[in-house]
Motif scaffolding. Sequence first.
Motif, PDB file in Angstrom:
ATOM      1  N   ASP A 166       0.818  -1.217   0.000  1.00 22.72           N
ATOM      2  CA  ASP A 166       0.000   0.000   0.000  1.00 22.72           C
ATOM      3  C   ASP A 166       0.849   1.264   0.000  1.00 22.72           C
ATOM      4  N   ASN A 167       2.151   1.113   0.222  1.00 26.26           N
ATOM      5  CA  ASN A 167       3.045   2.270   0.296  1.00 26.26           C
ATOM      6  C   ASN A 167       3.992   2.364  -0.894  1.00 26.26           C
ATOM      7  N   THR A 168       3.833   1.478  -1.867  1.00 23.73           N
ATOM      8  CA  THR A 168       4.693   1.506  -3.051  1.00 23.73           C
ATOM      9  C   THR A 168       3.855   1.262  -4.304  1.00 23.73           C
ATOM     10  N   VAL A 169       4.241   1.916  -5.382  1.00 21.00           N
ATOM     11  CA  VAL A 169       3.595   1.717  -6.682  1.00 21.00           C
ATOM     12  C   VAL A 169       4.694   1.646  -7.732  1.00 21.00           C
ATOM     13  N   SER A 170       4.526   0.733  -8.680  1.00 22.65           N
ATOM     14  CA  SER A 170       5.479   0.593  -9.775  1.00 22.65           C
ATOM     15  C   SER A 170       4.853   1.111 -11.070  1.00 22.65           C
ATOM     16  N   VAL A 171       5.544   2.059 -11.722  1.00 22.02           N
ATOM     17  CA  VAL A 171       5.110   2.591 -13.014  1.00 22.02           C
ATOM     18  C   VAL A 171       6.157   2.185 -14.050  1.00 22.02           C
ATOM     19  N   HIS A 172       5.719   1.511 -15.092  1.00 23.73           N
ATOM     20  CA  HIS A 172       6.648   0.981 -16.093  1.00 23.73           C
ATOM     21  C   HIS A 172       6.375   1.645 -17.441  1.00 23.73           C
ATOM     22  N   THR A 173       7.414   2.183 -18.067  1.00 20.51           N
ATOM     23  CA  THR A 173       7.264   2.807 -19.381  1.00 20.51           C
ATOM     24  C   THR A 173       7.655   1.812 -20.470  1.00 20.51           C
TER      25      THR A 173
END
Length: 544
Positions: A166-173
């Motif tokens: 809940d405290n991390t998010v991964s954004v991938h390009t």
Amino acid sequence: MARYIFVTGGVVSSLGKGLLSASLGALLQARGYKVRIRKFDPYLNVDPGTMSPYQHGEVYVTDDGAETDLDLGHYERFTGVSSRQSDNVTTGRIYRDIIARERRGDYLGATVQVIPHVTNAIKEFALSETDGCDFIICEIGGTVGDIESLPFVEAIRQLRNDLGRDNTVSVHTTLVPWIKAAGELKTKPTQHSVREIASLGVQPDVLLCRCEKPIPESEREKIALFCNVPKSAVIQALDARSIYDVPLQYHSEGLDDEVLRAFRIDDAPQPDLARWHDIMDRLEHYDSEVTIGVVGKYVGLPDAYKSLNEALVHGGIANRTKVNIRWLDAELFEHPEADFEGELEPLHGILVPGGFGERGSEGKIASVRFAREQNIPFFGICLGMQMACIEGARNLAGISEASTTEFGDTSEPVVGLITEWMSEEGLQKRAADGDLGGTMRLGAYEAKLAANSHVATVYGSTDISERHRHRYEVNVHYRDALEKGGLIFSGMSPDGALPEIVERPDHPWFIGVQFHPELKSRPFEPHPLFAGFIGAALKQSRLV
């Protein structure tokens, strides 16, 4: 506790991870959150300070004297948050610190390994100096699948477990290429990229898909299905009109909404994007145009002068003026057959930027002389100021042999190597034969401006602080001779030992500065020197 957003890239480099990180930071900031953005670079150099601009673009310098990746310039320009030493780390710096600890015996005889020692060191950097921040955005350089990137991907995998999902998010390009012969977009490169990073234990929450054409709903559904994300988390990233339109474009595509949704934040305030709309309005609805010639050494690669380019654009924003930049190779001006006057005469302003080495120096000096004699607004930065001093010494002060010790032995060292200077930490000393990396006068230093000077009027103050990156200084012992020739020392270090600014009062706009003002310019707060320079160029355009 700060929440973390990890930005990774796949398929190919140059997909815009830096602009994504900067834009996302700006969007979260527009909602009232406090953000900090960090760059993790996998290369083995300790920092980019010794790298050729053709290898890695410009070196961006922070207030505290760190030589960093150019993406930190994007971070600062989009958020206004000053970066620090702790916001950029490389594999080289990680390994240097680990080996130093091992030699001291800090590991108590343990076998030093990538896991856990290297990954722990990466996590220490990620977690350091985060007080007061709501979001920390960490951009991982390179592409997934690169050998050198693996420790960083493993570190963010561990951090996601350490901090909680809940405290991390991964954004991938990723890239969704348009295949002209087939007449369609292809999603397979994105599928393979996500599969690669997922195999390393990091499942992306949001996908940013770079594309030349809009992604049809059917293709979004396919990407979502094969990449294990909601369809709403497949964000298309089309080419923008300007980099300053990217935050607006990403918001309209739902990027910030999707990131907050991944954090399960449902009550976030709506963003105030008024200043970004104002910037775009000024860029698209300008009142006039000017042409600025940049006479430099690395003009073959625009990224070598990235901050300079953007600062000129900011100067145009301040004056509602479109700035057309002509990149001119200083070395070409040294050839007898070159049409020197033909290149410079149509310009409304001439800028000589910073650089290192002798190549092209005589071309720069000749362009300074042309600007002075033809009353064209002139702006010299770092080496550009030094060339202005040498030009003035040779042609107006009667010192025909004037030169700089950077280019070799000289009987008239108007510019020379500095080995001692005062900083906030006290007396700094460097050896002439020491290492190149990190041995310059780096970071923010204060300067005192003459009360009746042009630059004091431009700044609206006689006390300034600007960022430096240089190894050589104008020799203050030549001050009297240069001032008799009309080149006034209007800014000095607080102790009066180091010249910081020179100007010509008898010229429409002739200023040279030893520091790099482009590093502190923002689209919503243009640097006063660039705003003034473009304003002077605008007046020049009306005279032509």
